[in-house]
Structure formats: structure tokens, C-alpha cells
Design a protein around this motif. Structure first.
Motif, PDB file in Angstrom:
ATOM      1  N   ALA A  48      57.833  41.230  51.516  1.00 36.72           N
ATOM      2  CA  ALA A  48      58.505  42.356  52.175  1.00 36.72           C
ATOM      3  C   ALA A  48      59.404  41.901  53.321  1.00 36.72           C
ATOM      4  CB  ALA A  48      57.465  43.342  52.694  1.00 36.72           C
ATOM      5  N   HIS A  49      58.959  40.925  54.089  1.00 35.07           N
ATOM      6  CA  HIS A  49      59.698  40.533  55.282  1.00 35.07           C
ATOM      7  C   HIS A  49      60.636  39.351  55.073  1.00 35.07           C
ATOM      8  CE1 HIS A  49      57.796  43.330  58.035  1.00 35.07           C
ATOM      9  NE2 HIS A  49      56.692  43.150  57.326  1.00 35.07           N
ATOM     10  N   LEU A  50      60.537  38.695  53.959  1.00 40.93           N
ATOM     11  CA  LEU A  50      61.420  37.565  53.675  1.00 40.93           C
ATOM     12  C   LEU A  50      62.221  37.804  52.398  1.00 40.93           C
ATOM     13  CD1 LEU A  50      58.935  34.665  54.439  1.00 40.93           C
ATOM     14  CD2 LEU A  50      60.803  35.445  55.885  1.00 40.93           C
ATOM     15  N   LEU A 108      44.233  35.946  62.669  1.00 42.68           N
ATOM     16  CA  LEU A 108      45.596  35.667  62.197  1.00 42.68           C
ATOM     17  C   LEU A 108      46.205  36.890  61.519  1.00 42.68           C
ATOM     18  CD1 LEU A 108      45.331  32.030  60.827  1.00 42.68           C
ATOM     19  CD2 LEU A 108      46.652  32.821  62.774  1.00 42.68           C
ATOM     20  N   PHE A 109      45.433  37.584  60.692  1.00 41.93           N
ATOM     21  CA  PHE A 109      45.941  38.791  60.031  1.00 41.93           C
ATOM     22  C   PHE A 109      46.330  39.851  61.063  1.00 41.93           C
ATOM     23  CE2 PHE A 109      43.601  37.517  56.050  1.00 41.93           C
ATOM     24  CZ  PHE A 109      44.747  37.379  55.283  1.00 41.93           C
ATOM     25  N   ILE A 149      52.837  41.312  65.119  1.00 46.37           N
ATOM     26  CA  ILE A 149      54.175  40.719  65.191  1.00 46.37           C
ATOM     27  C   ILE A 149      55.142  41.456  64.277  1.00 46.37           C
ATOM     28  CG2 ILE A 149      55.509  38.651  64.590  1.00 46.37           C
ATOM     29  CD1 ILE A 149      53.076  37.028  65.633  1.00 46.37           C
ATOM     30  N   PHE A 150      54.720  41.790  63.070  1.00 42.99           N
ATOM     31  CA  PHE A 150      55.598  42.517  62.155  1.00 42.99           C
ATOM     32  C   PHE A 150      55.932  43.913  62.692  1.00 42.99           C
ATOM     33  CE2 PHE A 150      54.345  39.931  58.176  1.00 42.99           C
ATOM     34  CZ  PHE A 150      55.339  39.018  58.457  1.00 42.99           C
ATOM     35  N   GLY A 208      61.829  46.418  67.042  1.00 41.82           N
ATOM     36  CA  GLY A 208      63.060  45.810  67.548  1.00 41.82           C
ATOM     37  C   GLY A 208      64.242  46.057  66.625  1.00 41.82           C
ATOM     38  N   LYS A 209      64.005  46.000  65.320  1.00 38.22           N
ATOM     39  CA  LYS A 209      65.080  46.285  64.357  1.00 38.22           C
ATOM     40  C   LYS A 209      65.536  47.732  64.468  1.00 38.22           C
ATOM     41  CE  LYS A 209      63.960  42.975  60.708  1.00 38.22           C
ATOM     42  NZ  LYS A 209      63.497  42.851  59.314  1.00 38.22           N
ATOM     43  N   GLY A 210      64.599  48.640  64.646  1.00 40.57           N
ATOM     44  CA  GLY A 210      64.932  50.059  64.780  1.00 40.57           C
ATOM     45  C   GLY A 210      65.778  50.314  66.017  1.00 40.57           C
TER      46      GLY A 210
END
Length: 98
Positions: A9-11, A66-67, A73-74, A80-82
Motif C-alpha cells: 500500500a505504501h510503496l 515494531l508493528f 509512522i504510517f 502529513g500528506k493530507g
């Protein structure tokens, strides 16, 4: 599987990075599956292993942390994208008005 879904999804614009991540993830998964049980549960200590459960509990806690950190982070990146897209749209509107 969750990591693979997140990476896909993110890459989506980075196919080479996705390929390398999936390959290294598979490699480390196979290495852990093959050699960690041998070290954590030695046959000489059976049936009272001293370290096996502790190692697996530690790795489970590490994976959970980690999850959670990756999810945070996502979310932060999406926020930030919004904001960046909103600022970009506002600048386009102000340019159109002038």
C-alpha cells in the motif's frame, strides 16, 4: 502478511524496493524458522528448556512494538500528506483567483 500489505500500500510507486523488502523478509523468516528453534530449545535440556520461551516471548514483544511503531509512522505520514495536499490546493485556488 500485515507487513506485506503495508508495503504494497505504501510503496506502490517503488516496485524495486518492495521486491527487496519481500525477499529479505522471506530470507530472515526462513533463517529464524530453521535455526532459532535449534538454539532456543537444545535437545540436551529437554524437557526443561531454560531459554526457549524467554527468547520467543522477547521476539514477540519486539514484533508487537515494531508493528505499533510502523502503524504510528504510517498514520503520521498520511496526516502529513493530507496537510501538504490541502496546502497545495489552497495555493492553486489563490493563483486561479489572481
Amino acid at each position: 502478511m500485515l507487513l506485506c500489505a503495508w508495503a504494497a500500500a505504501h510503496l506502490e510507486k517503488e516496485p524495486q524496493v518492495r521486491t527487496v523488502l519481500f525477499a529479505t523478509g522471506t530470507l530472515f523468516s526462513y533463517l529464524f524458522s530453521a535455526f532459532l528453534p535449534i538454539a532456543a530449545f537444545p535437545a540436551s535440556e529437554a524437557p526443561h528448556w531454560r531459554i526457549g520461551a524467554k527468547v520467543y516471548l522477547g521476539l514477540s514483544l519486539l514484533a508487537a512494538s515494531l508493528f505499533i511503531s510502523i502503524a504510528v509512522i504510517f498514520k503520521w505520514q498520511e496526516k502529513g500528506k493530507g496537510k501538504a495536499e490541502g496546502a497545495e490546493e489552497e495555493s492553486e485556488i489563490s493563483v486561479d483567483r489572481n
